[in-house]
Enzyme design. Sequence first.
Site, PDB file in Angstrom:
ATOM      1  N   LYS A  49     -10.348  -0.931  10.487  1.00 14.03           N
ATOM      2  CA  LYS A  49      -9.807  -2.246  10.089  1.00 14.03           C
ATOM      3  C   LYS A  49     -10.716  -3.366  10.596  1.00 14.03           C
ATOM      4  O   LYS A  49     -11.581  -3.148  11.443  1.00 14.03           O
ATOM      5  CB  LYS A  49      -8.395  -2.426  10.663  1.00 14.03           C
TER       6      LYS A  49
HETATM    7  C1  LIG Z   1      -4.069   1.101   7.744  1.00  9.89           C
HETATM    8  C2  LIG Z   1      -2.850   0.674   7.042  1.00  9.89           C
HETATM    9  C3  LIG Z   1      -1.559   0.955   7.535  1.00  9.89           C
HETATM   10  C4  LIG Z   1      -1.278   1.920   8.648  1.00  9.89           C
HETATM   11  O1  LIG Z   1      -1.935   1.733   9.812  1.00  9.89           O
HETATM   12  P1  LIG Z   1      -2.172   2.948  10.849  1.00  9.89           P
HETATM   13  O2  LIG Z   1      -2.595   2.249  12.082  1.00  9.89           O
HETATM   14  O3  LIG Z   1      -3.207   3.840  10.276  1.00  9.89           O
HETATM   15  O4  LIG Z   1      -0.857   3.642  11.022  1.00  9.89           O
HETATM   16  C5  LIG Z   1      -0.465   0.401   6.900  1.00  9.89           C
HETATM   17  N1  LIG Z   1      -0.615  -0.351   5.795  1.00  9.89           N
HETATM   18  C6  LIG Z   1      -1.821  -0.608   5.254  1.00  9.89           C
HETATM   19  C7  LIG Z   1      -1.910  -1.467   4.041  1.00  9.89           C
HETATM   20  C8  LIG Z   1      -2.978  -0.097   5.853  1.00  9.89           C
HETATM   21  O5  LIG Z   1      -4.168  -0.351   5.303  1.00  9.89           O
END
Ligand SMILES: *Cc1c(COP(=O)(O)O)cnc(C)c1O
Length: 367
Positions: free
Chosen positions: A185
């Site tokens: 991210k």
């Molecule tokens: C990455 C992501 C999540 C989940 O995050 P994690 O930390 O991997 O559990 C939820 N929603 C969206 C849109 C994402 O891109």
Amino acid sequence: MIPFLDLRDAYLELKSEIDTAVLRVLDSGWYVLGEEVENFEAEWAKYCGAEHAVGVANGLDALVLSLRALGVGHGDEVIVPSHTFIATWLAVSAVGAKPVPVEPDKNSYNIDPTKIASAITDRTRAIIPVHLYGQPADLDPILEIARARGIAVVEDAAQAHGAEYKGKRIGGDSDLVCWSFYPGKNLGALGDAGAVTSNRPDLVEKLRVLRNYGSKKKYVNNVAGVNSRLDPMQAAVLRVKLGYLDEWNGRRNALADSYSSALEGSGLILPTISSWAKSAWHLYVVRSPNRDHLIDILKDAGIGTQIHYPIPPHMQEAFQSSNFAPDQFPLAQKFAGEVFSLPMGPHAPMNVSDVVCRSIENASAPH
Ligand SMILES: *Cc1c(COP(=O)(O)O)cnc(C)c1O
């Protein structure tokens, strides 16, 4: 070779600062919650323009615990985008509620606010807009629809760290805003991590209890909570990386600009950013009916791509029991068949846009 994303680059740029931060935690003798987590929570809340942040173990838990804090459960319905990462839907099914999909806007790929009202029933308890690919969803009309009916809004901001809606960073507008700090991210930890930001002290209090065994006082358990605490080692890493988020988002923005000018006239459908939005450019997503062929061509040219996402949630086996028909959400179905993401990140080489452009031009030139 230009990979889709190399996570090591981010670590190497900040290696000495990150190593120092991690060693500080190792040396402290304090390995669960505590000062490091509290400091990150305060810094993240401030960055987002929110009053509070609660650190949790990952982004999915941020969503699940938010729904639990709101009291959403069996028999309830939650509105979700038909075009999103499956975590948004899994959070709803995890609390025993039913995801009710709403189709995206064709330009932004985000939930279309004009289609929300007709999906609301007397069981609707929450709406989860997702700021997909880094661009904020159109929050004002969503908040208006929700507030008029006493429905909660929980934002899935997992892809939008630092994105702006109408000149202000997202994170403090709705009831609860959910963040993932998954390594890929925009603000990524070196492992799993997540948080919720909010201006509602009642919900923040519930989240702090839920993430820690449902306990406010050690060995006194008020609700059946879970263990979903933000790891102080990850909090320390995030505190370092937060200092670079705006600069790194700026590099993403420059690369997006460079793609958009290089690929104008390429035949690809390029991202459209609404006039009131500032994207965090988590992903640079293009569309083509010829997607699979183009991915092969780019692969031959040494360029890594990914598809976000190849199967829409309503067609996943995980939601088979809901009996959705493929054409029930035609836009989600269409986008899943046409989207692909070009290399994007603060360390992607700027010339990648030219390489992509030339490869695609060569492929479509008459031989
Ligand atoms: C990455 C992501 C999540 C989940 O995050 P994690 O930390 O991997 O559990 C939820 N929603 C969206 C849109 C994402 O891109």
